[in-house]
Design a protein around this motif. Structure first.
Motif, mmCIF file in Angstrom:
data_model
loop_
_atom_site.group_PDB
_atom_site.id
_atom_site.type_symbol
_atom_site.label_atom_id
_atom_site.label_comp_id
_atom_site.label_asym_id
_atom_site.label_seq_id
_atom_site.Cartn_x
_atom_site.Cartn_y
_atom_site.Cartn_z
ATOM 1 N N GLU A 184 1.199 -0.957 -0.079
ATOM 2 C CA GLU A 184 0.220 -0.235 0.137
ATOM 3 C C GLU A 184 0.837 0.777 0.657
ATOM 4 O OE1 GLU A 184 -4.228 -1.317 2.646
ATOM 5 O OE2 GLU A 184 -2.296 -0.141 3.630
ATOM 6 N N ILE A 185 0.316 2.116 -0.692
ATOM 7 C CA ILE A 185 1.856 3.393 -1.077
ATOM 8 C C ILE A 185 0.869 5.017 -0.514
ATOM 9 C CG2 ILE A 185 2.492 4.819 -2.454
ATOM 10 C CD1 ILE A 185 2.773 2.382 -3.963
ATOM 11 N N TYR A 186 0.956 5.333 0.657
ATOM 12 C CA TYR A 186 0.256 6.547 1.232
ATOM 13 C C TYR A 186 1.858 7.777 0.573
ATOM 14 C CZ TYR A 186 -1.977 3.380 3.999
ATOM 15 O OH TYR A 186 -2.776 2.362 4.459
ATOM 16 N N VAL A 187 0.835 8.745 0.917
ATOM 17 C CA VAL A 187 1.416 10.423 -0.028
ATOM 18 C C VAL A 187 1.034 11.135 1.083
ATOM 19 C CG1 VAL A 187 1.982 9.074 -2.930
ATOM 20 C CG2 VAL A 187 -0.035 10.762 -2.000
ATOM 21 N N GLY A 188 1.774 12.408 0.969
ATOM 22 C CA GLY A 188 1.658 13.746 1.314
ATOM 23 C C GLY A 188 1.762 13.431 2.734
ATOM 24 N N GLY A 189 2.476 13.016 3.359
ATOM 25 C CA GLY A 189 2.826 12.750 4.885
ATOM 26 C C GLY A 189 4.049 13.756 5.601
ATOM 27 N N LYS A 194 5.148 19.818 13.169
ATOM 28 C CA LYS A 194 3.295 20.041 12.947
ATOM 29 C C LYS A 194 2.973 18.375 12.206
ATOM 30 C CE LYS A 194 -0.724 22.370 11.590
ATOM 31 N NZ LYS A 194 -1.259 23.593 10.705
ATOM 32 N N THR A 195 2.293 17.305 12.865
ATOM 33 C CA THR A 195 2.399 16.395 11.996
ATOM 34 C C THR A 195 0.947 16.611 10.446
ATOM 35 O OG1 THR A 195 3.117 14.929 14.239
ATOM 36 C CG2 THR A 195 2.043 13.659 11.965
ATOM 37 N N GLU A 196 1.794 15.750 9.050
ATOM 38 C CA GLU A 196 0.001 15.537 8.667
ATOM 39 C C GLU A 196 0.871 14.103 8.368
ATOM 40 O OE1 GLU A 196 -1.556 17.844 7.501
ATOM 41 O OE2 GLU A 196 -0.573 19.564 8.130
ATOM 42 N N VAL A 197 -0.883 13.761 8.123
ATOM 43 C CA VAL A 197 -0.860 12.145 7.926
ATOM 44 C C VAL A 197 -0.663 11.602 6.817
ATOM 45 C CG1 VAL A 197 -2.286 9.932 8.373
ATOM 46 C CG2 VAL A 197 -1.656 11.519 10.016
ATOM 47 N N ALA A 198 0.234 11.150 5.860
ATOM 48 C CA ALA A 198 -0.006 10.683 4.545
ATOM 49 C C ALA A 198 -1.025 9.723 4.705
ATOM 50 C CB ALA A 198 0.887 9.990 4.545
ATOM 51 N N GLN A 199 -1.740 10.405 3.584
ATOM 52 C CA GLN A 199 -2.839 9.886 2.439
ATOM 53 C C GLN A 199 -3.123 8.469 1.794
ATOM 54 O OE1 GLN A 199 -6.199 13.326 1.659
ATOM 55 N NE2 GLN A 199 -3.651 14.407 1.424
#
Length: 820
Positions: A704-709, A714-719
């Motif tokens: 599974e590939i996630y992007v944009g983390g 300031k943590t941004e959770v990958a989508q």
């Protein structure tokens, strides 16, 4: 305890700033009543010009809305003018006859525009440029009238002329003197400014004295007559010839005035119950019209109104940093010079740059800058500190970056800046105040900094420096994504998007070509635009555009991160976090040989040598004989991995080998901002793949590939992006997404901010749903990497006894431009 009564006459920037300071010190001391003659709450008078041009609205420039007053229980009385002060009874009388008692009275009546007492000055169509009402009159006139004449070649006059021209009027500027902005610029800088404004369609009538304003039979303006008899037709006349302290109320009340309401160093008038701040004030014989001194006064007045009694106002050393119709100008101190001084000048009329530095007794005493004002703040500090510039003399003209090791590049220019350095001159905010607010309040945007500290909220000229401080504090977590309407920097009016399109559409393959085509105001660019231009040309034209080493930050040129003590951090690359005994021995030997103070494992599973001296860097890299981990660059940093199925009893796929394959596939990649990846061998996600720019998580049936983390402060959770079955598909999907990001993101825009701007669905449609486009993106990346990889990237140290995925073999494209 019964509260005291504080009455404030004037609802402008100085009076309201005094209230803000007072409420911080003693929020419950007074019942406060504020009288304002205008129908608006406190607004930023400096930003009337953008309202005139249509760039902003009245609502955009409101500083303290009605809710602000209500929440603080301030009795705000708009459109209410005070006509009398009964000092013996401590009362003020409003125009409607109402009477309000006070224990303390604060006069903040500001100034009035000067109206030339010439025949016809009362005609319909004669306006000033001082408040929102004036701006609305000009906007209304521009909708129906054709010809405008602005009297006054100062800042307000030029801004009025620019605004009316932007609204389609034919505009001429009348000026009594020989030079525009004669209080801010010397003759040569003023000449460059005039030439530039003439190219934009403004006409200048210099050395003209207005004799009369001509009118029609029905009382409207029809023209102007100068001394000597020359006449010019006009439908609108704007008087912008200066301001005069508004002392009428004080004079009627018998308060001592002398070219302003006279105050002492506590901002107290001759009546001990009455204080005064702002443009109405005369302090030590000087009346200030700039915002910064007025806010300094506000701080002192608030201190004494709060009965602290420990602050004094000695006067202000002023500087002027302005943006005149998009052109940056700066002046400070004695920029004219004269007897006993010497001047260093740099003039580039074709490039639109002029600098003049005035020196007296081995000290900088004045500066005048046109076109390139990036070092204005540094010159101002040198002037205020009055310290010897002997050691800086040879580099003085070339700015702060040439005077030290940090370079004048991006965030590094603020690393060595003392906390006491004033960043926002308008509001008197120093670096330490901004840093403290960022850390204690958890701030990640410039707008949040403006709200908490006021830095950058007035004229806006310091916003770039505020951004640098923000980046230096929170790194990639800083949300400074470029606005589609925001110029790249002060060297141009073009946005990031417009610059990228021009480079692509007109085949611009060098920084010089881009600057020439886009008519860059500074032929050398600056620390903000050069790295951006360098990225845009090399990304758009791989194989044709050459990377400009001097456009990289000093860290990137030295392959090391500068630390706060001036030493450097060296991070060699370890593919997927895997190393060998031989590499570890070399690292240990280097640490011993060069007496490295600290050897530390990083969060990205690399070894960091901290405290390396600058002079040792070349030898350190030679002895390590390892490629750089690019821990400093705008590009691929690391691919973090867990041990995966090869060792872990929970692992479902070989995450280590996958990570190594990804890192080798992407090594050397440049990008708008830093990029970090991670590969986890199972859904337990030990490599923290869910907070990376690209995160890969193994499942039983594939990946599974996630992007944009983003894992910073300031943590941004990958989508979630896609699910694929093979390692080769991971390489293609990850590479295609990163190439899309490279081609479409703005310089210094993180993947999370890029996706926030364009939308995840857009990226999925281009990469996941369109196989042909995905393959083309991936091919373009591989083609670009064949030129971007440097020797440090390609010298691969193979980990012993490791099974690795072979990168896909991709045929390079022709020299077609990228789809940037």
């Amino acid at each position: 305890m019964k509260k005291r009564k504080l009455v404030v006459v004037g609802n402008g920037m100085a009076g309201t700033r005094t209230l803000e300071e007072l409420l911080e010190l003693a929020p419950d001391l007074y019942d406060i009543t504020v009288f304002g003659a205008e129908p608006y709450p406190n607004y930023n008078r400096i930003l009337l010009s953008p309202v005139l041009t249509g760039e902003q609205t009245v609502q955009d420039i409101i500083l303290n809305d009605l809710d602000w007053y209500r929440e603080r229980h301030i009795d705000l009385r708009l459109e209410s003018r005070i006509v009398d002060i009964r000092r013996n009874r401590k009362e003020v009388v409003a125009e409607d006859g109402s009477v309000t008692r006070y224990d303390r009275l604060l006069l903040a009546t500001g100034s009035n525009p000067v109206i030339l007492p010439v025949p016809g000055h009362e005609l319909q169509g004669v306006v000033t440029f001082r408040d929102i009402r004036d701006v609305k009159l000009m906007i209304e006139a521009a909708g129906t009238l054709r010809r405008a004449i602005v009297i006054g070649g100062g800042l307000l006059g030029l801004e009025a002329a620019n605004g009316l021209a932007a609204r389609g009027m034919e505009v001429a500027v009348v000026h009594l003197g020989t030079n525009l902005l004669d209080r801010q610029l010397d003759g040569q800088a003023a000449g460059l400014l005039r030439a530039s404004l003439e190219q934009r369609g403004l006409e200048f009538l210099m050395e003209r004295q207005t004799e009369a304003i001509l009118g029609t039979d029905d009382g409207r303006v029809r023209g102007i007559r100068f001394a000597g008899g020359e006449e010019r037709p006009a439908d609108l006349i704007v008087m912008a010839v200066g301001i005069r302290p508004n002392t009428d109320l004080a004079e009627r009340a018998g308060i001592h005035t002398d070219r302003g309401v006279v105050v002492n160093d506590t901002l107290q008038t001759y009546d001990p119950s009455i204080y005064a701040v702002g443009e109405c004030v005369s302090h030590r014989g000087t009346a200030y019209g700039l915002v910064a001194p007025l806010f300094e006064q506000a701080k002192v007045a608030a201190n004494h109104l709060a009965f602290f009694g420990i602050s004094r106002y000695p006067g202000s050393v002023t500087s002027t940093k302005l943006k005149v119709t998009g052109i940056d100008v700066f002046s400070a101190g004695d920029f004219v010079g004269g007897g006993g001084t010497e001047a260093i000048t740099l003039a580039d009329p074709m490039g639109g740059v002029y600098k003049k530095l005035v020196i007296r007794d081995d000290k900088l005493v004045g500066a005048c800058l046109y076109g390139d004002t990036v070092d204005g703040g540094w010159y101002f500090r040198l002037i205020k500190e009055a310290r010897s510039i002997d050691a800086l003399r040879d580099h003085l003209m070339y700015g702060e970056g040439s005077a030290g090791d940090t370079g004048h590049a991006g965030q590094n220019s603020v690393v060595g800046m003392p906390d006491s350095t004033e960043v926002c001159g308008c509001n008197g905010v120093c670096k330490g105040t901004i840093v403290k607010a960022i850390r204690e309040q958890g701030l990640f945007t410039v707008d949040e900094i403006k709200k908490h500290t006021k830095a950058g909220s007035s004229c806006g000229s310091c916003v770039g420096l505020v951004e640098q401080i923000l980046i230096n504090c929170v790194g990639g977590a800083a949300n400074i994504k470029p606005s589609t309407e925001k110029p790249v920097c002060g060297c141009t009016d073009f946005t990031h998007g417009e610059v990228r399109r021009a480079i692509r559409d007109h085949h611009l393959v060098s920084i010089a070509q881009a600057m020439e085509f886009l008519e860059w105001r500074n032929s050398d660019g600056c620390a903000t635009c050069r790295p951006a231009l360098n990225y845009y040309v090399t990304c758009s034209w791989p194989g044709e555009a050459r990377d400009d080493a001097q456009s990289h930050l000093a860290n990137e040129r030295m392959h090391a991160n500068i630390q706060k003590d001036g030493t450097y951090s060296v991070v060699p690359r370890m593919w997927g976090g895997v190393t060998t005994p031989a590499e570890l021995r070399r690292i240990a030997d280097v640490a011993d040989k060069y007496q490295v103070p600290m050897v530390k494992v990083t969060g990205g599973q690399r070894i960091d040598l901290l405290g390396v001296r600058k002079q040792d860097l070349p030898a350190v890299w030679k002895d390590l004989d390892m490629p750089s981990g690019h821990a400093y660059g705008k590009g691929l940093r690391t691919v973090k991995t867990c041990v995966g199925s090869e060792f872990c009893r929970f692992g479902t796929q070989d995450s280590t080998a996958m990570g190594i394959a990804l890192e080798k596939d992407l090594v050397g990649m440049s990008s708008p901002h830093k990029v970090k990846l991670a590969v986890s061998g199972c859904p337990r996600n030990c490599a923290e793949s869910g907070i990376k720019d690209v995160g890969v998580i193994a499942v039983d049936s594939g990946w599974e590939i996630y992007v944009g983390g983003n894992g910073g402060i300031k943590t941004e959770v990958a989508q979630f992006f896609a699910k694929v079955a093979s390692a080769e598909a991971v390489l293609e999907h990850a590479g295609a997404f990163l190439q899309l990001y490279r081609e479409e993101a703005f310089y210094l825009e993180r993947t999370c901010h890029y996706l926030g701007r364009v939308g995840l669905d857009h990226a999925r449609a281009r990469v996941v749903d369109d196989a042909a486009n995905r393959a083309a993106l991936y091919q373009r990346l591989k083609f670009a990497l064949s030129f971007e990889r440097d020797p440090w990237a390609t010298r691969v140290q193979e980990p012993a006894a490791r099974r690795e995925f072979e990168p896909l073999s991709v045929e390079p494209l022709s020299t077609e431009p990228l789809g940037a």
